[in-house]
Design a protein around this motif. Structure first.
Motif, PDB file in Angstrom:
ATOM      1  N   ASN A  10       0.789  -1.236   0.000  1.00 34.66           N
ATOM      2  CA  ASN A  10       0.000   0.000   0.000  1.00 34.66           C
ATOM      3  C   ASN A  10       0.818   1.281   0.000  1.00 34.66           C
ATOM      4  O   ASN A  10       0.257   2.365   0.008  1.00 34.66           O
ATOM      5  N   GLY A  11       2.100   1.172   0.049  1.00 35.11           N
ATOM      6  CA  GLY A  11       2.913   2.381   0.114  1.00 35.11           C
ATOM      7  C   GLY A  11       3.005   2.887   1.542  1.00 35.11           C
ATOM      8  O   GLY A  11       2.476   2.295   2.480  1.00 35.11           O
ATOM      9  N   ASN A  12       3.646   4.018   1.718  1.00 28.90           N
ATOM     10  CA  ASN A  12       3.918   4.571   3.042  1.00 28.90           C
ATOM     11  C   ASN A  12       2.786   5.499   3.483  1.00 28.90           C
ATOM     12  O   ASN A  12       2.983   6.689   3.667  1.00 28.90           O
ATOM     13  N   LYS A  13       1.593   4.961   3.646  1.00 24.42           N
ATOM     14  CA  LYS A  13       0.424   5.753   4.034  1.00 24.42           C
ATOM     15  C   LYS A  13       0.345   5.853   5.543  1.00 24.42           C
ATOM     16  O   LYS A  13       0.819   4.976   6.273  1.00 24.42           O
ATOM     17  N   THR A  14      -0.291   6.915   6.025  1.00 23.30           N
ATOM     18  CA  THR A  14      -0.508   7.088   7.451  1.00 23.30           C
ATOM     19  C   THR A  14      -1.610   6.139   7.893  1.00 23.30           C
ATOM     20  O   THR A  14      -2.681   6.104   7.292  1.00 23.30           O
ATOM     21  N   ILE A  15      -1.334   5.372   8.950  1.00 22.58           N
ATOM     22  CA  ILE A  15      -2.299   4.371   9.400  1.00 22.58           C
ATOM     23  C   ILE A  15      -2.597   4.532  10.880  1.00 22.58           C
ATOM     24  O   ILE A  15      -1.871   5.227  11.602  1.00 22.58           O
ATOM     25  N   VAL A  25      -6.486   3.031   7.238  1.00 20.65           N
ATOM     26  CA  VAL A  25      -5.686   4.020   6.510  1.00 20.65           C
ATOM     27  C   VAL A  25      -6.318   5.385   6.744  1.00 20.65           C
ATOM     28  O   VAL A  25      -7.510   5.583   6.516  1.00 20.65           O
ATOM     29  N   GLU A  27      -6.895   9.380   6.071  1.00 23.50           N
ATOM     30  CA  GLU A  27      -6.880  10.284   4.920  1.00 23.50           C
ATOM     31  C   GLU A  27      -5.859  11.382   5.130  1.00 23.50           C
ATOM     32  O   GLU A  27      -5.718  11.906   6.223  1.00 23.50           O
ATOM     33  N   GLU A  28      -5.145  11.705   4.077  1.00 29.54           N
ATOM     34  CA  GLU A  28      -4.225  12.834   4.114  1.00 29.54           C
ATOM     35  C   GLU A  28      -5.007  14.050   3.669  1.00 29.54           C
ATOM     36  O   GLU A  28      -5.438  14.131   2.521  1.00 29.54           O
TER      37      GLU A  28
END
Length: 165
Positions: A10-15, A25, A27-28
């Motif tokens: 998923n990539g380096n997403k904020t969790i 996950v 939202e940015e």
């Protein structure tokens, strides 16, 4: 699935890890941008705050790019106070960024910084390390001179950390 496997997929997403162990996950959001015809506030060069409707024109985009688009008049006025405080820090002997810092010997010499707290007061600390946007002082007297030069509104604007309580 491990966290490493999640990030690989998923990539380096904020969790956020939920109580039941699942991963959510987040939202940015990014900076606020008005919708078409929504009102926003901006700061003029003299420090006055004006209200406009967002019409997606060049001026709206330029203000947004510069960080001069605020949701409320209070947010814009708070920024005016922060900018005035920054100027007073520089006028009171503060140095901006890392350039002047490296002129001092030795390069890791501790310097004075002013830190706002969420409790509504300014704290000072002597430490090594300067970032590009820091304002720092060579002496404790200069720090106190800078703090004493601030109005109550400027101090409050520097100490503000988010939503009104």
């Amino acid at each position: 699935m491990t966290l490493n496997e999640f990030f690989e997929q998923n990539g380096n997403k904020t969790i956020e890890i939920q109580d039941d162990g699942t991963i959510k996950v987040l939202e940015e959001k990014g900076p606020w941008k008005p919708e078409c015809e929504e009102k926003y506030c901006t700061i003029y060069g003299c420090g006055s705050v004006e209200t406009f409707k967002w019409v997606d024109c060049l001026m709206d985009d330029l203000r947004k790019e510069m960080g001069n688009v605020f949701q409320t008049k209070a947010e814009a006025e708070r920024m005016v106070h922060r900018l005035k405080a920054r100027k007073k820090f520089l006028d009171a002997g503060g140095h901006e960024g890392v350039e002047r810092y490296f002129d001092l010997q030795p390069p890791t010499k501790p310097v004075w910084h002013i830190y706002p707290t969420g409790c509504g007061y300014l704290r000072t600390e002597k430490k090594s390390g300067v970032t590009a946007f820091d304002i720092w002082f060579e002496s404790e007297d200069d720090v106190q001179k800078a703090i004493d030069s601030l109005t109550d509104d400027e101090k409050a604007a520097l100490c503000w950390i988010g939503e009104e309580r």
